[in-house]
Design a protein around this motif. Structure first.
Motif, PDB file in Angstrom:
ATOM      1  N   LEU A 165      41.741  30.380  22.851  1.00  0.00           N
ATOM      2  CA  LEU A 165      42.304  29.906  24.121  1.00  0.00           C
ATOM      3  C   LEU A 165      42.707  31.116  24.951  1.00  0.00           C
ATOM      4  CD1 LEU A 165      44.511  26.914  24.804  1.00  0.00           C
ATOM      5  CD2 LEU A 165      45.478  29.116  25.454  1.00  0.00           C
ATOM      6  N   PHE A 166      42.560  30.983  26.286  1.00  0.00           N
ATOM      7  CA  PHE A 166      42.978  32.018  27.234  1.00  0.00           C
ATOM      8  C   PHE A 166      44.155  31.492  28.046  1.00  0.00           C
ATOM      9  CE2 PHE A 166      38.412  32.646  26.654  1.00  0.00           C
ATOM     10  CZ  PHE A 166      38.297  34.015  26.460  1.00  0.00           C
ATOM     11  N   LEU A 167      45.181  32.317  28.244  1.00  0.00           N
ATOM     12  CA  LEU A 167      46.322  32.009  29.100  1.00  0.00           C
ATOM     13  C   LEU A 167      46.395  33.132  30.124  1.00  0.00           C
ATOM     14  CD1 LEU A 167      48.828  30.235  29.631  1.00  0.00           C
ATOM     15  CD2 LEU A 167      50.057  31.635  27.962  1.00  0.00           C
ATOM     16  N   ILE A 168      46.135  32.807  31.401  1.00  0.00           N
ATOM     17  CA  ILE A 168      45.917  33.850  32.404  1.00  0.00           C
ATOM     18  C   ILE A 168      46.796  33.643  33.635  1.00  0.00           C
ATOM     19  CG2 ILE A 168      44.180  34.968  33.862  1.00  0.00           C
ATOM     20  CD1 ILE A 168      42.038  33.794  31.960  1.00  0.00           C
ATOM     21  N   ASP A 169      47.488  34.712  34.017  1.00  0.00           N
ATOM     22  CA  ASP A 169      48.239  34.721  35.271  1.00  0.00           C
ATOM     23  C   ASP A 169      47.238  34.845  36.421  1.00  0.00           C
ATOM     24  OD1 ASP A 169      50.314  34.870  37.096  1.00  0.00           O
ATOM     25  OD2 ASP A 169      50.743  36.973  36.715  1.00  0.00           O
ATOM     26  N   VAL A 170      47.534  34.219  37.547  1.00  0.00           N
ATOM     27  CA  VAL A 170      46.621  34.279  38.692  1.00  0.00           C
ATOM     28  C   VAL A 170      46.728  35.624  39.411  1.00  0.00           C
ATOM     29  CG1 VAL A 170      46.080  33.282  40.962  1.00  0.00           C
ATOM     30  CG2 VAL A 170      46.510  31.781  39.008  1.00  0.00           C
ATOM     31  N   MET A 171      47.947  36.079  39.655  1.00  0.00           N
ATOM     32  CA  MET A 171      48.155  37.331  40.396  1.00  0.00           C
ATOM     33  C   MET A 171      48.264  38.499  39.419  1.00  0.00           C
ATOM     34  SD  MET A 171      48.479  36.327  43.641  1.00  0.00           S
ATOM     35  CE  MET A 171      49.535  37.418  44.557  1.00  0.00           C
ATOM     36  N   LEU A 172      47.239  39.353  39.418  1.00  0.00           N
ATOM     37  CA  LEU A 172      47.208  40.499  38.511  1.00  0.00           C
ATOM     38  C   LEU A 172      47.039  41.785  39.313  1.00  0.00           C
ATOM     39  CD1 LEU A 172      44.904  38.765  35.908  1.00  0.00           C
ATOM     40  CD2 LEU A 172      47.300  39.407  35.537  1.00  0.00           C
ATOM     41  N   ASN A 177      42.074  39.016  39.917  1.00  0.00           N
ATOM     42  CA  ASN A 177      42.533  37.676  40.225  1.00  0.00           C
ATOM     43  C   ASN A 177      42.207  36.783  39.030  1.00  0.00           C
ATOM     44  OD1 ASN A 177      42.103  34.883  41.084  1.00  0.00           O
ATOM     45  ND2 ASN A 177      42.497  35.629  43.145  1.00  0.00           N
ATOM     46  N   GLY A 178      43.209  36.061  38.539  1.00  0.00           N
ATOM     47  CA  GLY A 178      43.025  35.196  37.383  1.00  0.00           C
ATOM     48  C   GLY A 178      41.976  34.119  37.578  1.00  0.00           C
ATOM     49  N   ILE A 179      41.819  33.646  38.809  1.00  0.00           N
ATOM     50  CA  ILE A 179      40.793  32.629  39.079  1.00  0.00           C
ATOM     51  C   ILE A 179      39.409  33.220  38.849  1.00  0.00           C
ATOM     52  CG2 ILE A 179      39.763  31.157  40.852  1.00  0.00           C
ATOM     53  CD1 ILE A 179      42.583  30.939  42.076  1.00  0.00           C
ATOM     54  N   ASN A 180      39.201  34.458  39.301  1.00  0.00           N
ATOM     55  CA  ASN A 180      37.905  35.117  39.084  1.00  0.00           C
ATOM     56  C   ASN A 180      37.653  35.365  37.602  1.00  0.00           C
ATOM     57  OD1 ASN A 180      37.609  35.136  41.850  1.00  0.00           O
ATOM     58  ND2 ASN A 180      38.245  37.262  42.073  1.00  0.00           N
ATOM     59  N   VAL A 181      38.705  35.745  36.867  1.00  0.00           N
ATOM     60  CA  VAL A 181      38.564  35.952  35.422  1.00  0.00           C
ATOM     61  C   VAL A 181      38.203  34.632  34.751  1.00  0.00           C
ATOM     62  CG1 VAL A 181      39.755  36.626  33.301  1.00  0.00           C
ATOM     63  CG2 VAL A 181      40.171  37.902  35.415  1.00  0.00           C
ATOM     64  N   CYS A 182      38.853  33.558  35.156  1.00  0.00           N
ATOM     65  CA  CYS A 182      38.561  32.234  34.618  1.00  0.00           C
ATOM     66  C   CYS A 182      37.101  31.856  34.860  1.00  0.00           C
ATOM     67  CB  CYS A 182      39.490  31.205  35.242  1.00  0.00           C
ATOM     68  SG  CYS A 182      39.191  29.508  34.703  1.00  0.00           S
ATOM     69  N   THR A 183      36.625  32.071  36.067  1.00  0.00           N
ATOM     70  CA  THR A 183      35.225  31.766  36.402  1.00  0.00           C
ATOM     71  C   THR A 183      34.280  32.576  35.532  1.00  0.00           C
ATOM     72  OG1 THR A 183      35.861  31.257  38.672  1.00  0.00           O
ATOM     73  CG2 THR A 183      33.534  31.731  38.284  1.00  0.00           C
ATOM     74  N   TYR A 184      34.606  33.852  35.340  1.00  0.00           N
ATOM     75  CA  TYR A 184      33.793  34.733  34.499  1.00  0.00           C
ATOM     76  C   TYR A 184      33.737  34.195  33.065  1.00  0.00           C
ATOM     77  CZ  TYR A 184      32.314  38.942  32.028  1.00  0.00           C
ATOM     78  OH  TYR A 184      31.657  39.828  31.226  1.00  0.00           O
ATOM     79  N   ILE A 185      34.877  33.815  32.530  1.00  0.00           N
ATOM     80  CA  ILE A 185      34.950  33.274  31.161  1.00  0.00           C
ATOM     81  C   ILE A 185      34.126  32.000  31.053  1.00  0.00           C
ATOM     82  CG2 ILE A 185      36.496  32.140  29.503  1.00  0.00           C
ATOM     83  CD1 ILE A 185      38.677  34.175  30.507  1.00  0.00           C
ATOM     84  N   LYS A 186      34.286  31.102  32.012  1.00  0.00           N
ATOM     85  CA  LYS A 186      33.613  29.810  31.959  1.00  0.00           C
ATOM     86  C   LYS A 186      32.099  29.931  32.165  1.00  0.00           C
ATOM     87  CE  LYS A 186      36.872  26.933  30.998  1.00  0.00           C
ATOM     88  NZ  LYS A 186      36.805  26.155  29.751  1.00  0.00           N
ATOM     89  N   ASN A 187      31.651  31.003  32.814  1.00  0.00           N
ATOM     90  CA  ASN A 187      30.216  31.206  33.031  1.00  0.00           C
ATOM     91  C   ASN A 187      29.560  32.032  31.925  1.00  0.00           C
ATOM     92  OD1 ASN A 187      29.984  29.698  35.393  1.00  0.00           O
ATOM     93  ND2 ASN A 187      30.701  31.407  36.638  1.00  0.00           N
ATOM     94  N   ASP A 188      30.352  32.545  30.990  1.00  0.00           N
ATOM     95  CA  ASP A 188      29.824  33.322  29.873  1.00  0.00           C
ATOM     96  C   ASP A 188      29.405  32.350  28.768  1.00  0.00           C
ATOM     97  OD1 ASP A 188      29.753  34.843  27.367  1.00  0.00           O
ATOM     98  OD2 ASP A 188      30.694  36.472  28.486  1.00  0.00           O
ATOM     99  N   LEU A 247      45.590  28.527  33.417  1.00  0.00           N
ATOM    100  CA  LEU A 247      46.058  29.455  34.451  1.00  0.00           C
ATOM    101  C   LEU A 247      47.532  29.195  34.720  1.00  0.00           C
ATOM    102  CD1 LEU A 247      43.207  29.417  37.133  1.00  0.00           C
ATOM    103  CD2 LEU A 247      43.745  31.242  35.523  1.00  0.00           C
ATOM    104  N   MET A 248      48.251  30.257  35.112  1.00  0.00           N
ATOM    105  CA  MET A 248      49.657  30.109  35.474  1.00  0.00           C
ATOM    106  C   MET A 248      49.955  30.979  36.693  1.00  0.00           C
ATOM    107  SD  MET A 248      51.210  32.087  32.187  1.00  0.00           S
ATOM    108  CE  MET A 248      50.504  33.670  31.689  1.00  0.00           C
TER     109      MET A 248
END
Length: 120
Positions: A50-57, A61-72, A82-83
């Protein structure tokens, strides 16, 4: 009991410490990354449950990281939570492909319930 691995990307040292301590106390293996760059180095080598990711880094950007993870192909099915203290949950759920979103500050037991729900 098989311990699940959780990757946390959180730049706030205090929040990262509390999340790490709390989740380890609940029996999870936790890896904390303060930046996207630190996360990327670990992500190349292994994947958590599981990934737990802050949006503001600081470096992304946590949203971009999430998209990257989901497309891998290795990690597309792994839950992402996301938080953020700054973004409304409705907007986050529309803009991201995360499995869940939590507004900061959040109750640790609500977080734990969300994690358990997505790991079951």
């Amino acid at each position: 009991m098989n311990k699940s691995d959780i990757y946390i990307i959180e730049d706030n040292e205090d929040i990262g410490y509390v999340l790490t301590y709390f989740l380890q106390d609940e029996g999870y293996n936790v890896s904390l990354f303060p930046t996207v760059a630190d996360f990327n180095m670990a992500f190349e080598k292994s994947c958590p449950d599981l990934f737990l990711i802050d949006v503001m880094l600081p470096d992304g950007n946590g949203i971009n990281v999430c998209t990257y993870i989901k497309n891998d192909t290795r990690t597309g099915q792994i839950p992402v939570i996301l938080m953020s203290a700054h973004a409304p949950a409705e907007l986050m759920s529309k803009e991201s492909c995360a499995n869940a979103f939590l507004n900061k500050p959040f109750d640790l037991h609500v977080l734990l319930g969300t994690i358990r729900e997505h790991l079951s």
